[in-house]
Design a protein around this motif. Sequence first.
Motif, PDB file in Angstrom:
ATOM      1  N   LEU A  42       0.823  -1.208   0.000  1.00 52.15           N
ATOM      2  CA  LEU A  42       0.000   0.000   0.000  1.00 52.15           C
ATOM      3  C   LEU A  42       0.859   1.262   0.000  1.00 52.15           C
ATOM      4  CD1 LEU A  42      -2.722  -1.090   2.558  1.00 52.15           C
ATOM      5  CD2 LEU A  42      -2.873  -1.057   0.064  1.00 52.15           C
ATOM      6  N   ASP A  43       1.995   1.225   0.705  1.00 53.65           N
ATOM      7  CA  ASP A  43       2.881   2.385   0.803  1.00 53.65           C
ATOM      8  C   ASP A  43       3.843   2.364  -0.382  1.00 53.65           C
ATOM      9  OD1 ASP A  43       4.453   4.492   1.494  1.00 53.65           O
ATOM     10  OD2 ASP A  43       5.335   3.570   3.273  1.00 53.65           O
ATOM     11  N   LYS A  44       3.522   3.082  -1.426  1.00 49.23           N
ATOM     12  CA  LYS A  44       4.314   3.062  -2.655  1.00 49.23           C
ATOM     13  C   LYS A  44       5.607   3.872  -2.540  1.00 49.23           C
ATOM     14  CE  LYS A  44       1.220   0.718  -4.920  1.00 49.23           C
ATOM     15  NZ  LYS A  44       1.391  -0.657  -5.296  1.00 49.23           N
ATOM     16  N   ALA A  45       5.764   4.659  -1.478  1.00 45.82           N
ATOM     17  CA  ALA A  45       6.931   5.523  -1.371  1.00 45.82           C
ATOM     18  C   ALA A  45       8.148   4.812  -0.780  1.00 45.82           C
ATOM     19  CB  ALA A  45       6.598   6.735  -0.508  1.00 45.82           C
ATOM     20  N   ILE A  46       7.976   3.660  -0.170  1.00 45.18           N
ATOM     21  CA  ILE A  46       9.083   2.983   0.502  1.00 45.18           C
ATOM     22  C   ILE A  46      10.055   2.393  -0.527  1.00 45.18           C
ATOM     23  CG2 ILE A  46       7.922   0.762   0.688  1.00 45.18           C
ATOM     24  CD1 ILE A  46       9.102   0.537   3.515  1.00 45.18           C
ATOM     25  N   GLU A  47      11.346   2.462  -0.221  1.00 39.95           N
ATOM     26  CA  GLU A  47      12.385   1.931  -1.100  1.00 39.95           C
ATOM     27  C   GLU A  47      12.457   0.419  -0.976  1.00 39.95           C
ATOM     28  OE1 GLU A  47      14.343   3.549  -3.282  1.00 39.95           O
ATOM     29  OE2 GLU A  47      13.245   5.380  -2.828  1.00 39.95           O
ATOM     30  N   ALA A  48      12.972  -0.243  -1.997  1.00 38.48           N
ATOM     31  CA  ALA A  48      13.050  -1.709  -2.011  1.00 38.48           C
ATOM     32  C   ALA A  48      13.934  -2.231  -0.886  1.00 38.48           C
ATOM     33  CB  ALA A  48      13.568  -2.199  -3.355  1.00 38.48           C
ATOM     34  N   SER A  49      15.085  -1.594  -0.649  1.00 35.72           N
ATOM     35  CA  SER A  49      15.994  -2.078   0.395  1.00 35.72           C
ATOM     36  C   SER A  49      15.345  -1.983   1.773  1.00 35.72           C
ATOM     37  CB  SER A  49      17.311  -1.298   0.375  1.00 35.72           C
ATOM     38  OG  SER A  49      17.055   0.080   0.536  1.00 35.72           O
TER      39      SER A  49
END
Length: 92
Positions: A42-49
């Motif tokens: 849902l939180d699209k702003a979080i980075e993959a790492s």
Amino acid sequence: MPKNIDFLSELARYNAINGVSATFSEMKKTARRLERAFNDRLDKAIEASEFIKNAYDKEYSDHTGETAVAHVMNPAECDHHVSVARRLAVAA
């Protein structure tokens, strides 16, 4: 943020930094599950790492061992020992 993230490389980097040992097969399976979860988040702003770190911590967080040790160290507070004492008191 890159369009195609190599989750296997990110996971391998995380494992190397944190001293996690896993076979290649385990890492491939985990990377696929992380990628699916990352795409469905849902939180699209979080980075993959950061996502991998958070997901990895949740997946391998297991308090069963800690609870078992606490029960052995303090059997008076363990539900099992309390119920055994109650049954023994009734039987006596």
